[in-house]
Write a protein that holds these residues in place. Structure first.
Motif, PDB file in Angstrom:
ATOM      1  N   ARG A 163      -6.599  -1.329  -7.358  1.00 61.87           N
ATOM      2  CA  ARG A 163      -7.016   0.098  -7.326  1.00 61.87           C
ATOM      3  C   ARG A 163      -7.625   0.474  -8.763  1.00 61.87           C
ATOM      4  N   ARG A 164      -6.673   0.124  -9.690  1.00 61.13           N
ATOM      5  CA  ARG A 164      -7.501   0.568 -11.040  1.00 61.13           C
ATOM      6  C   ARG A 164      -8.876   0.024 -11.378  1.00 61.13           C
ATOM      7  N   GLU A 165      -8.955  -1.533 -10.908  1.00 64.23           N
ATOM      8  CA  GLU A 165     -10.328  -1.966 -11.313  1.00 64.23           C
ATOM      9  C   GLU A 165     -11.453  -1.370 -10.356  1.00 64.23           C
ATOM     10  N   ARG A 166     -11.147  -1.001  -9.305  1.00 59.26           N
ATOM     11  CA  ARG A 166     -12.105   0.027  -8.596  1.00 59.26           C
ATOM     12  C   ARG A 166     -12.312   1.326  -9.113  1.00 59.26           C
ATOM     13  N   GLU A 167     -11.325   1.710  -9.651  1.00 58.87           N
ATOM     14  CA  GLU A 167     -11.554   3.149 -10.385  1.00 58.87           C
ATOM     15  C   GLU A 167     -12.354   2.944 -11.642  1.00 58.87           C
ATOM     16  N   ARG A 168     -11.965   1.922 -12.423  1.00 56.93           N
ATOM     17  CA  ARG A 168     -12.779   1.548 -13.782  1.00 56.93           C
ATOM     18  C   ARG A 168     -14.178   1.203 -13.432  1.00 56.93           C
ATOM     19  N   ALA A 169     -14.420   0.518 -12.321  1.00 63.50           N
ATOM     20  CA  ALA A 169     -15.937   0.083 -12.125  1.00 63.50           C
ATOM     21  C   ALA A 169     -16.514   1.442 -11.400  1.00 63.50           C
ATOM     22  N   THR A 170     -15.832   2.410 -10.665  1.00 67.66           N
ATOM     23  CA  THR A 170     -16.566   3.660 -10.373  1.00 67.66           C
ATOM     24  C   THR A 170     -16.749   4.679 -11.503  1.00 67.66           C
ATOM     25  N   ASP A 171     -16.060   4.455 -12.661  1.00 60.99           N
ATOM     26  CA  ASP A 171     -16.139   5.361 -13.825  1.00 60.99           C
ATOM     27  C   ASP A 171     -17.346   4.736 -14.528  1.00 60.99           C
ATOM     28  N   GLN A 181       0.767  -1.200   0.099  1.00 60.04           N
ATOM     29  CA  GLN A 181      -0.005   0.022   0.073  1.00 60.04           C
ATOM     30  C   GLN A 181       0.748   1.228  -0.044  1.00 60.04           C
ATOM     31  N   ARG A 182       1.863   1.519   0.878  1.00 56.78           N
ATOM     32  CA  ARG A 182       2.760   2.524   0.915  1.00 56.78           C
ATOM     33  C   ARG A 182       3.590   2.757  -0.370  1.00 56.78           C
ATOM     34  N   PHE A 183       4.125   1.625  -0.686  1.00 58.67           N
ATOM     35  CA  PHE A 183       4.861   1.474  -2.004  1.00 58.67           C
ATOM     36  C   PHE A 183       4.069   1.991  -3.238  1.00 58.67           C
ATOM     37  N   THR A 184       2.744   1.654  -3.371  1.00 54.69           N
ATOM     38  CA  THR A 184       1.870   2.063  -4.402  1.00 54.69           C
ATOM     39  C   THR A 184       1.481   3.544  -4.264  1.00 54.69           C
ATOM     40  N   ASP A 185       1.541   3.997  -2.951  1.00 52.26           N
ATOM     41  CA  ASP A 185       1.144   5.477  -2.902  1.00 52.26           C
ATOM     42  C   ASP A 185       2.291   6.222  -3.221  1.00 52.26           C
ATOM     43  N   ALA A 186       3.315   5.766  -2.955  1.00 51.43           N
ATOM     44  CA  ALA A 186       4.665   6.426  -3.349  1.00 51.43           C
ATOM     45  C   ALA A 186       4.744   6.485  -5.006  1.00 51.43           C
ATOM     46  N   ILE A 187       4.620   5.490  -5.428  1.00 52.44           N
ATOM     47  CA  ILE A 187       4.588   5.638  -6.982  1.00 52.44           C
ATOM     48  C   ILE A 187       3.605   6.601  -7.568  1.00 52.44           C
ATOM     49  N   GLU A 188       2.284   6.477  -7.135  1.00 60.35           N
ATOM     50  CA  GLU A 188       1.269   7.275  -7.530  1.00 60.35           C
ATOM     51  C   GLU A 188       1.771   8.925  -7.109  1.00 60.35           C
ATOM     52  N   ALA A 189       2.294   9.131  -6.271  1.00 60.32           N
ATOM     53  CA  ALA A 189       3.038  10.510  -5.982  1.00 60.32           C
ATOM     54  C   ALA A 189       3.913  11.032  -6.744  1.00 60.32           C
ATOM     55  N   THR A 190       4.611  10.270  -7.722  1.00 60.94           N
ATOM     56  CA  THR A 190       5.651  10.833  -8.545  1.00 60.94           C
ATOM     57  C   THR A 190       4.971  11.320  -9.851  1.00 60.94           C
ATOM     58  N   GLY A 191       3.667  11.473  -9.995  1.00 60.61           N
ATOM     59  CA  GLY A 191       3.039  12.146 -11.057  1.00 60.61           C
ATOM     60  C   GLY A 191       1.569  12.521 -10.945  1.00 60.61           C
ATOM     61  N   ALA A 192       1.146  13.065 -12.157  1.00 59.99           N
ATOM     62  CA  ALA A 192      -0.334  13.252 -11.885  1.00 59.99           C
ATOM     63  C   ALA A 192      -1.060  12.005 -11.992  1.00 59.99           C
ATOM     64  N   ALA A 193      -2.395  12.065 -11.393  1.00 58.33           N
ATOM     65  CA  ALA A 193      -3.104  10.886 -11.216  1.00 58.33           C
ATOM     66  C   ALA A 193      -3.873  10.711 -12.558  1.00 58.33           C
ATOM     67  N   HIS A 194      -3.887   9.335 -13.047  1.00 58.84           N
ATOM     68  CA  HIS A 194      -4.588   8.833 -14.093  1.00 58.84           C
ATOM     69  C   HIS A 194      -5.466   7.736 -13.843  1.00 58.84           C
ATOM     70  N   PRO A 195      -6.616   7.894 -13.118  1.00 59.17           N
ATOM     71  CA  PRO A 195      -7.484   6.951 -12.414  1.00 59.17           C
ATOM     72  C   PRO A 195      -7.847   5.852 -13.771  1.00 59.17           C
ATOM     73  N   GLY A 196      -7.705   4.634 -13.516  1.00 58.06           N
ATOM     74  CA  GLY A 196      -8.181   3.423 -14.488  1.00 58.06           C
ATOM     75  C   GLY A 196      -7.093   2.920 -15.069  1.00 58.06           C
ATOM     76  N   PHE A 197      -5.682   3.681 -14.944  1.00 60.56           N
ATOM     77  CA  PHE A 197      -4.491   3.149 -15.696  1.00 60.56           C
ATOM     78  C   PHE A 197      -3.501   2.706 -14.834  1.00 60.56           C
ATOM     79  N   ARG A 198      -2.713   1.754 -15.132  1.00 58.05           N
ATOM     80  CA  ARG A 198      -1.535   1.125 -14.356  1.00 58.05           C
ATOM     81  C   ARG A 198      -0.742   2.258 -13.875  1.00 58.05           C
TER      82      ARG A 198
END
Length: 370
Positions: A350-358, A54-71
């Motif tokens: 995470r991206r599966e949840r985002e895609r389902a929400t979309d 969870q923390r590792f993925t949070d750090a990866i996400e923090a390196t750039g802009a959010a793109h929900p639904g993508f790897r």
């Protein structure tokens, strides 16, 4: 007395009394406890300072802009499909069915490094291939491989440190150069990786790019011989190096355009080259390359003959977890390999949840339209 022992016929028999429920209760409790601990670790419940997926993925996400639904990494790519044909030498390496079946269906993805699904091909230093080989015995072999031949850092903790160093400073919008320099000062492999990034040729195509497993695995053949290996996809297409001017002219989507043109002429192929470790080679440290003179065996040929946009292709629904392996292939004890598996799962969920929400939001909009 041990909880388990084998009968003379090789069967498994429980402890002192075959009618006593206590050993089974203890075993079930042990299993459930282990599962609970595993879920707690991945969820980040055990120790606030523990490094988790969870923390590792949070750090990866923090390196750039959010793109929900993508790897979260290698976000831009295309789906590909084809088949794998093993060589006559492959079964001596592993008894995996993929090395015996004449033609193994393949589904995969070619991508570039970075978390931007609209990134520029001509500025992405790293290219990747992810594959799923599905043999006729129902087993799968998944792999996620990169164009770099080794990792910049030796451990998950160092990888996390490197990722956090790439988070942009709010004041400048760019990573802090001092933090990046500190990583290179601390890890010799990071300096070697930087040198690779400067000197390795920029080839003109995915088809002419070599991809590396980087992590080590274990192959076991039908005779029970177990060998540590790394593998790579060696392109059959002759590479053509692009200088800076040629890359600029090639454009931001040149890799997909090039692949489409090549596939119109026939399949694109790579040789599967397996390198066998010697006793002194690093099995659990992917930042250490193995010597070039190690024994190598060509274990087959990958043939890709179709591509699709990733938002329309089956590869979009796959988690290319490198620890989904068939009988005859095992992951090594490399902790980065285990971390990759956990982070891939976290990112996928995470991206599966985002895609389902979309999708749910789009359905609601359609229902309220007059």
């Amino acid at each position: 007395m041990p909880l388990f022992k084998f009968t003379r016929h090789g069967g498994l028999r429980t402890g002192p009394s075959p009618h006593s429920p206590l050993p089974w209760i203890a075993l079930i409790a042990l299993i459930l406890g282990g599962v609970a601990l595993a879920f707690a670790w991945l969820a980040g419940w055990l120790g606030k300072d523990r490094l988790t997926a969870q923390r590792f993925t949070d750090a990866i996400e923090a390196t750039g802009a959010a793109h929900p639904g993508f790897r979260r990494a290698h976000s831009k790519g295309v789906c590909v499909s084809g088949w794998f044909a093993p060589s006559a030498e492959a079964p001596q390496l592993s008894h995996a069915r993929a090395f015996a079946q004449p033609r193994v269906p393949v589904l995969g993805r070619l991508s570039i490094g970075g978390g931007n699904p609209h990134g520029a091909d001509n500025s992405a230093r790293v290219r990747s291939i992810a594959l799923q080989l599905s043999s006729d015995d129902g087993q799968q072999w998944r792999m996620a491989m990169n164009s770099f031949p080794f990792l910049a850092v030796p451990t998950p903790e160092a990888f996390y440190e490197q990722t956090r160093a790439q988070i942009p400073d709010p004041a400048t919008g760019k990573p802090d150069p001092a933090k990046l320099a500190a990583i290179q000062a601390r890890y010799p492999s990071a300096r070697a990786f930087a040198q690779w990034a400067k000197s390795a040729p920029w080839t003109d195509s995915w088809a002419s790019t070599e991809f590396n497993s980087v992590n080590a695995f274990w192959f076991t053949n039908a005779q029970g011989q177990r060998r540590a290996v790394r593998w790579r996809w060696q392109p059959q297409a002759a590479p053509r190096e692009l200088d800076a001017a040629a890359r600029e002219q090639a454009g931001v989507d040149f890799l997909a355009n090039d692949l489409q043109q090549r596939l119109a002429q026939g399949p694109v192929r790579w040789n599967l080259v397996v390198t066998l470790a010697n006793a002194q080679d690093a099995i659990t440290d992917p930042s250490v390359p193995w010597p070039a003179e190690r024994e190598q065996i060509v274990a087959g040929v990958l043939n890709l003959d179709r591509m699709q946009p990733q938002d329309q292709g089956s590869c979009n629904d796959l988690n290319f977890d490198p620890l989904i392996l068939p009988d005859g292939i095992e992951g090594s004890d490399d902790p980065i390999l285990a971390a990759r598996s956990a982070v891939y799962s976290q990112s996928f969920n995470r991206r599966e949840r985002e895609r389902a929400t979309d999708e749910a939001a789009r359905d609601n909009q359609q229902q309220v339209r007059p």
